[in-house]
Design a protein around this motif. Structure first.
Motif, mmCIF file in Angstrom:
data_model
loop_
_atom_site.group_PDB
_atom_site.id
_atom_site.type_symbol
_atom_site.label_atom_id
_atom_site.label_comp_id
_atom_site.label_asym_id
_atom_site.label_seq_id
_atom_site.Cartn_x
_atom_site.Cartn_y
_atom_site.Cartn_z
ATOM 1 N N PHE A 291 51.542 52.488 24.218
ATOM 2 C CA PHE A 291 50.778 51.119 24.215
ATOM 3 C C PHE A 291 51.137 51.000 26.030
ATOM 4 C CE2 PHE A 291 53.251 46.833 24.986
ATOM 5 C CZ PHE A 291 51.998 46.327 24.425
ATOM 6 N N LEU A 292 52.459 51.456 26.310
ATOM 7 C CA LEU A 292 52.909 50.822 27.607
ATOM 8 C C LEU A 292 52.371 51.991 28.482
ATOM 9 C CD1 LEU A 292 56.822 49.738 27.737
ATOM 10 C CD2 LEU A 292 54.733 48.273 27.639
ATOM 11 N N ASN A 293 52.606 52.870 28.438
ATOM 12 C CA ASN A 293 51.274 54.047 29.415
ATOM 13 C C ASN A 293 49.677 53.742 30.246
ATOM 14 O OD1 ASN A 293 53.760 55.775 29.128
ATOM 15 N ND2 ASN A 293 52.718 56.911 27.598
ATOM 16 N N PRO A 294 48.812 53.485 29.384
ATOM 17 C CA PRO A 294 47.708 52.265 29.727
ATOM 18 C C PRO A 294 48.223 51.369 31.389
ATOM 19 C CG PRO A 294 47.372 52.619 27.857
ATOM 20 C CD PRO A 294 48.983 53.241 27.913
ATOM 21 N N ILE A 295 49.032 50.403 30.191
ATOM 22 C CA ILE A 295 48.832 49.411 31.046
ATOM 23 C C ILE A 295 50.047 49.944 32.619
ATOM 24 C CG2 ILE A 295 50.187 47.265 31.287
ATOM 25 C CD1 ILE A 295 50.286 47.471 27.924
ATOM 26 N N VAL A 296 50.822 50.145 31.820
ATOM 27 C CA VAL A 296 51.572 50.947 33.705
ATOM 28 C C VAL A 296 50.584 51.565 34.793
ATOM 29 C CG1 VAL A 296 54.068 52.184 34.454
ATOM 30 C CG2 VAL A 296 53.731 50.265 33.104
ATOM 31 N N TYR A 297 50.481 53.100 34.121
ATOM 32 C CA TYR A 297 49.699 54.110 34.525
ATOM 33 C C TYR A 297 48.091 53.709 34.898
ATOM 34 C CZ TYR A 297 53.600 57.408 34.090
ATOM 35 O OH TYR A 297 54.804 57.495 33.777
ATOM 36 N N GLY A 298 47.492 53.007 34.377
ATOM 37 C CA GLY A 298 46.564 52.410 34.185
ATOM 38 C C GLY A 298 45.967 51.252 35.125
ATOM 39 N N ILE A 299 45.817 50.245 35.153
ATOM 40 C CA ILE A 299 46.041 48.389 34.845
ATOM 41 C C ILE A 299 46.876 48.390 36.149
ATOM 42 C CG2 ILE A 299 47.134 46.628 34.632
ATOM 43 C CD1 ILE A 299 45.807 46.842 31.858
ATOM 44 N N ARG A 300 48.477 49.025 36.773
ATOM 45 C CA ARG A 300 49.068 49.629 37.926
ATOM 46 C C ARG A 300 48.515 49.863 39.128
ATOM 47 N NH1 ARG A 300 53.384 46.007 38.027
ATOM 48 N NH2 ARG A 300 53.760 47.842 40.190
ATOM 49 N N THR A 301 47.737 50.729 38.576
ATOM 50 C CA THR A 301 46.787 52.201 39.518
ATOM 51 C C THR A 301 45.756 51.055 39.897
ATOM 52 O OG1 THR A 301 48.047 53.877 38.442
ATOM 53 C CG2 THR A 301 45.941 54.095 39.664
ATOM 54 N N LYS A 302 46.046 51.184 41.712
ATOM 55 C CA LYS A 302 45.373 50.490 42.586
ATOM 56 C C LYS A 302 43.771 50.753 42.538
ATOM 57 C CE LYS A 302 44.457 48.187 47.054
ATOM 58 N NZ LYS A 302 42.855 48.066 46.872
ATOM 59 N N LYS A 303 43.604 52.513 42.368
ATOM 60 C CA LYS A 303 42.333 53.234 42.225
ATOM 61 C C LYS A 303 41.540 52.281 40.416
ATOM 62 C CE LYS A 303 42.519 56.812 45.324
ATOM 63 N NZ LYS A 303 42.483 58.639 45.082
ATOM 64 N N ILE A 304 41.914 52.470 40.093
ATOM 65 C CA ILE A 304 41.590 52.278 38.591
ATOM 66 C C ILE A 304 41.531 50.528 38.701
ATOM 67 C CG2 ILE A 304 42.077 51.881 35.822
ATOM 68 C CD1 ILE A 304 43.218 54.731 35.896
ATOM 69 N N ARG A 305 42.359 49.765 38.946
ATOM 70 C CA ARG A 305 42.250 48.182 38.622
ATOM 71 C C ARG A 305 40.914 47.876 39.461
ATOM 72 N NH1 ARG A 305 46.954 47.402 40.227
ATOM 73 N NH2 ARG A 305 46.512 46.576 42.634
ATOM 74 N N ASP A 306 40.843 49.051 41.127
ATOM 75 C CA ASP A 306 39.212 47.881 41.443
ATOM 76 C C ASP A 306 38.296 47.871 41.250
ATOM 77 O OD1 ASP A 306 41.224 46.917 42.823
ATOM 78 O OD2 ASP A 306 41.167 48.761 44.850
ATOM 79 N N LEU A 307 38.521 49.304 40.431
ATOM 80 C CA LEU A 307 36.634 50.231 39.447
ATOM 81 C C LEU A 307 36.468 48.650 39.205
ATOM 82 C CD1 LEU A 307 37.649 53.775 38.847
ATOM 83 C CD2 LEU A 307 36.506 52.718 40.221
ATOM 84 N N ARG A 308 34.861 49.030 38.867
ATOM 85 C CA ARG A 308 34.503 47.687 37.547
ATOM 86 C C ARG A 308 34.107 48.383 36.026
ATOM 87 N NH1 ARG A 308 30.347 45.345 42.017
ATOM 88 N NH2 ARG A 308 31.355 44.413 43.120
ATOM 89 N N VAL A 309 35.088 48.030 35.742
ATOM 90 C CA VAL A 309 35.670 49.407 34.397
ATOM 91 C C VAL A 309 33.359 48.277 33.239
ATOM 92 C CG1 VAL A 309 36.271 49.849 32.210
ATOM 93 C CG2 VAL A 309 37.594 49.309 33.545
ATOM 94 N N VAL A 310 33.373 47.400 34.250
ATOM 95 C CA VAL A 310 32.167 46.888 33.256
ATOM 96 C C VAL A 310 31.235 47.831 33.272
ATOM 97 C CG1 VAL A 310 30.671 44.952 32.750
ATOM 98 C CG2 VAL A 310 32.929 44.726 33.355
ATOM 99 N N ARG A 311 31.485 48.358 34.124
ATOM 100 C CA ARG A 311 29.503 48.846 34.376
ATOM 101 C C ARG A 311 29.708 50.598 33.553
ATOM 102 N NH1 ARG A 311 30.174 50.530 40.576
ATOM 103 N NH2 ARG A 311 32.430 52.540 39.893
ATOM 104 N N ILE A 312 31.289 51.311 33.779
ATOM 105 C CA ILE A 312 31.086 52.335 33.203
ATOM 106 C C ILE A 312 30.970 52.313 31.697
ATOM 107 C CG2 ILE A 312 32.944 53.730 32.193
ATOM 108 C CD1 ILE A 312 34.361 53.793 34.530
ATOM 109 N N PHE A 313 31.028 51.180 30.878
ATOM 110 C CA PHE A 313 30.707 50.570 29.255
ATOM 111 C C PHE A 313 29.355 49.851 29.582
ATOM 112 C CE2 PHE A 313 35.387 51.221 29.501
ATOM 113 C CZ PHE A 313 34.969 51.782 28.384
#
Length: 321
Positions: A291-313
């Motif tokens: 539960f925490l790994n995608p939040i901490v390693y994903g959302i808190r990682t600037k490179k992933i946070r700055d991407l427009r995830v909407v563009r992928i889906f």
């Protein structure tokens, strides 16, 4: 009534076990299942999103994110091998589980827990190289070397924990088939055997102890060296940024090792720990890290946070925009 029959019967179908759930909290199973289900949904959605984002973005094909993908796959398998079955128990009263299915679930739990620990270690090593030796980061952690590390961690989990179901399959179970747990956990199964299982217990405890202690020790050393390097950074802003990132990573790692360690030590020494507390925390180390790994390693990682995830889906949305 069913539990009394199972507990008192000397012989019944050898093909099934009976999962009790959380002893003493059976009346709360329905309510306990709600936060568990919510965390599971977030874990699946978060980890699937990370896999999709990293796969779609060429700029994220770096060591940190490749190891993160390995961790996400491990989290998906680890949580999915337990949570759907657990929710069926909590909400629909499906207590029975086939013996072979029980052994399979137990193998996935223990082998993928070992893999998760290994990937935490690999990610700590990656952060150490990136911060303490940044000029050699890409030469030390090439894609081939990353793949070898990933394969080694998978083989480690599979090879050293494959004997678990084999050893349990050979034991006779002539007392009761009631497992006082929410899933098929190794030590809970061993307690049901009516033959001497001392060697089996020692093998399991030694494997868990060696892997857990070694991985945790090397991770601790890595972050100590990282912190030493961070405090020597000239910029205060850079120090705070690095400390914030490392701090969140360390929190997730602490949650994993503290709950797993509590479960391990309870089996080894904690005979006075109430069963419902032990089992509840044992569920936490299988559910909270995914539960925490995608939040901490994903959302808190600037490179992933700055991407427009909407563009992928939703590429149509991106093209309109």
């Amino acid at each position: 009534i069913n539990m009394m029959i199972l507990a008192n019967a000397s012989q019944f179908s050898p093909s099934t076990f009976f999962l009790m759930g959380i002893p003493g909290l059976e009346h709360l199973h329905t309510w306990i299942g709600i936060p568990f289900c919510s965390m599971y949904i977030v874990a699946v959605a978060g980890n699937m999103t990370i896999l999709a984002v990293v796969r779609a973005e060429q700029s994220l094909h770096e060591p940190m994110f490749l190891f993160l993908c390995m961790l996400s796959v491990t989290d998906l398998v680890l949580s999915t091998s337990t949570m759907p079955r657990m929710l069926c128990l909590f909400w629909f009263g499906y207590h029975e589980i086939a013996f072979d299915a029980c052994l399979t679930q137990m193998f996935f739990i223990h082998s993928f827990t070992a893999m998760e620990s290994g990937f935490f270690l690999a990610m700590a090593f990656d952060r150490y190289v990136a911060i303490c030796n940044p000029l050699h980061h890409t030469t030390v952690l090439t894609h081939i070397r990353i793949a070898k590390i990933g394969v080694a961690m998978v083989l480690r989990g599979v090879v050293f924990f494959s004997p678990h179901p084999i050893l349990l399959k050979q034991l006779p179970y002539c007392r009761t088939r009631i497992i006082a747990h929410t899933y098929c956990e190794f030590m809970a199964l061993v307690k049901l055997a009516c033959a001497d299982a001392g060697a089996t217990k020692r093998y399991s405890i030694s494997m868990a102890g060696v892997f857990g202690c070694c991985d945790a020790s090397f991770i601790a050393i890595s972050y100590v060296l990282i912190l030493r390097a961070v405090f020597h950074l000239p910029s205060r802003e850079a120090r705070l940024k690095a400390l914030g990132t490392c701090g969140s990573h360390v929190c997730v790692i602490l949650v994993f090792y503290s709950t797993a360690g509590f479960t391990f030590l309870t089996h080894r020494f904690g005979f006075n720990v109430p069963p419902h507390i032990h089992i509840f925390i044992a569920n936490m180390y299988l559910l909270v890290p995914p539960f925490l790994n995608p939040i901490v390693y994903g959302i808190r990682t600037k490179k992933i946070r700055d991407l427009r995830v909407v563009r992928i889906f939703a590429p149509k949305y991106s093209s309109i925009k």
